[in-house]
Design an enzyme around this catalytic site. Sequence first.
Site, PDB file in Angstrom:
ATOM      1  CG  HIS A 124      30.329  35.904  60.749  1.00 15.82           C
ATOM      2  ND1 HIS A 124      31.537  36.347  59.939  1.00 15.82           N
ATOM      3  CD2 HIS A 124      30.584  34.735  61.496  1.00 15.82           C
ATOM      4  CE1 HIS A 124      32.319  35.072  59.905  1.00 15.82           C
ATOM      5  NE2 HIS A 124      31.926  34.407  61.033  1.00 15.82           N
ATOM      6  CG  ASP A 201      24.922  35.767  57.397  1.00 19.44           C
ATOM      7  OD1 ASP A 201      24.842  34.715  57.134  1.00 19.44           O
ATOM      8  OD2 ASP A 201      25.882  36.263  58.023  1.00 19.44           O
ATOM      9  CD  GLN A 204      25.651  29.618  62.308  1.00 18.20           C
ATOM     10  OE1 GLN A 204      25.211  28.496  62.690  1.00 18.20           O
ATOM     11  NE2 GLN A 204      27.082  29.905  62.117  1.00 18.20           N
ATOM     12  CE  LYS A 227      29.130  28.943  58.908  1.00 18.96           C
ATOM     13  NZ  LYS A 227      30.081  28.835  59.904  1.00 18.96           N
ATOM     14  CB  CYS A 365      33.943  35.699  63.096  1.00 18.61           C
ATOM     15  SG  CYS A 365      35.403  34.683  62.866  1.00 18.61           S
TER      16      CYS A 365
HETATM   17  N1  PLP Z   1      27.760  34.713  58.848  1.00 19.32           N
HETATM   18  C1  PLP Z   1      27.366  33.998  59.833  1.00 19.32           C
HETATM   19  C2  PLP Z   1      26.282  34.094  60.797  1.00 19.32           C
HETATM   20  C3  PLP Z   1      28.236  32.852  60.169  1.00 19.32           C
HETATM   21  O1  PLP Z   1      28.054  32.129  61.441  1.00 19.32           O
HETATM   22  C4  PLP Z   1      29.323  32.581  59.378  1.00 19.32           C
HETATM   23  C5  PLP Z   1      30.398  31.502  59.869  1.00 19.32           C
HETATM   24  O2  PLP Z   1      30.520  31.195  60.851  1.00 19.32           O
HETATM   25  C6  PLP Z   1      29.651  33.581  58.242  1.00 19.32           C
HETATM   26  C7  PLP Z   1      28.527  34.543  58.047  1.00 19.32           C
HETATM   27  C8  PLP Z   1      30.613  33.247  57.357  1.00 19.32           C
HETATM   28  O3  PLP Z   1      30.822  32.124  56.687  1.00 19.32           O
HETATM   29  P1  PLP Z   1      31.728  31.648  55.754  1.00 19.32           P
HETATM   30  O4  PLP Z   1      33.021  31.874  56.499  1.00 19.32           O
HETATM   31  O5  PLP Z   1      31.431  30.187  55.381  1.00 19.32           O
HETATM   32  O6  PLP Z   1      31.712  32.479  54.378  1.00 19.32           O
END
Ligand code: PLP
Length: 407
Positions: A124, A201, A204, A227, A365
């Site tokens: 992401h 990370d 998900q 999430k 993203c």
């Molecule tokens: N990393 C992953 C794999 C994601 O799917 C997302 C959000 O869609 C993020 C990071 C970013 O999360 P946040 O916008 O809640 O900081």
Amino acid sequence: MTEQEINNIRADFPILTEQVYNKPLIYFDNAATTQKPQAVLDRINYGYKHLNANIHRGVHYLSQKATEAHEEARKYVAHFINATSSSEVIFTRGTTEAINLVAFSFGECCCRAGDEIIISMMEHHSNIVPWQMLCERKGMRLRVIPINEKGELRLDVFGELINENTRLVAVTQVSNVLGTVNPVKEIIQTAHQRNIPVLIDGAQAVPHIQVDVQELDADFYVFSGHKIYTPTGIGVLYGKREWLERIPPYQGGGEMIQTVTFEKTTYNELPFKFEAGTPDYIGSTALAEALKYVENIGIQKIAAYENELTAYATAELMKIEGMRIFGTSEHKSAVISFLVGNIHPYDIGMLLDKLGIAVRTGHHCAQPLIDHLGIPGTVRASFSFYNTKEEVDIFIAALKRVIGMLG
Ligand code: PLP
């Protein structure tokens, strides 16, 4: 899960009875954010009605009660991810802020020109850009683990990318586009053989997979509350004590200090060293409530049900002519990204919306991944334990209708 259990769960989520364009809402955008159960909404209400006072610095009753609730929430998060201690749990605004924190603070203490950070092709933007910014700041280099045709990480190439200049590896546990569940334990083991720390990370992963940071041996693990059935604005950075003690603070301000003079400031102990300013002390309690909700159902049970739903939806989608699914690993979470023929994903998303079905379209993203796949984006359906097979059937029928209109 039985039909009765799912109906009971659905009844806990007030928004699921909403209508959009006079149609019952079918919410398949759970990878972007999840809906919130009544217990979590009640906890927020309760906090503001009965326990609202700024925490940590008050001698009065309400402030102490609010502080206790916030610190209890931290303990619950530590329990949920099996951290050794709650002082290894830092509350942040979310995954993005947690990664930025590590990229900045780790960058300050432990990186210099010529060093390298390894990420992967399926990250992401929030696990790309902070590292890119660090690389620009310090004259470092970003290395990228490629993927195979199933959307799995090429671990053979990962082994080749690691070298004496590698300072840190940052990879996602579950891809928000492909749904691939990465073998992060193996990745961590490989990196640790060279004494290289790893950030995972978990944005998900946490809603769908049992996470045990000690078992993984992750150095940093990050996720977002929203999430996993919590309101927006709160997330978690888990860090091993030795790392959190070694890296300097990210932001300065109240709470994160021990003493301040105009000449010198000394910093607070963990976890407060990384929590400058008034924290989201209501959000933290809402997060703990959401984690309890998940734990009460049982994450294994949730995973089994969501996998069944994903497999069912995948099989139904594959019956549609011209269907292309991106991400076909055997190790997949509750995300399906697809395209049909030459139809633009945006057109499918727009028309599904008019039929009451919320899916996400675009690059999610993860533009470098989408560019690598050579496509304009995908339609993404992502599931939660409150979704049903009946909803999948309605979605498939609606999709066929949409394809008929656009095709
Ligand atoms: N990393 C992953 C794999 C994601 O799917 C997302 C959000 O869609 C993020 C990071 C970013 O999360 P946040 O916008 O809640 O900081």
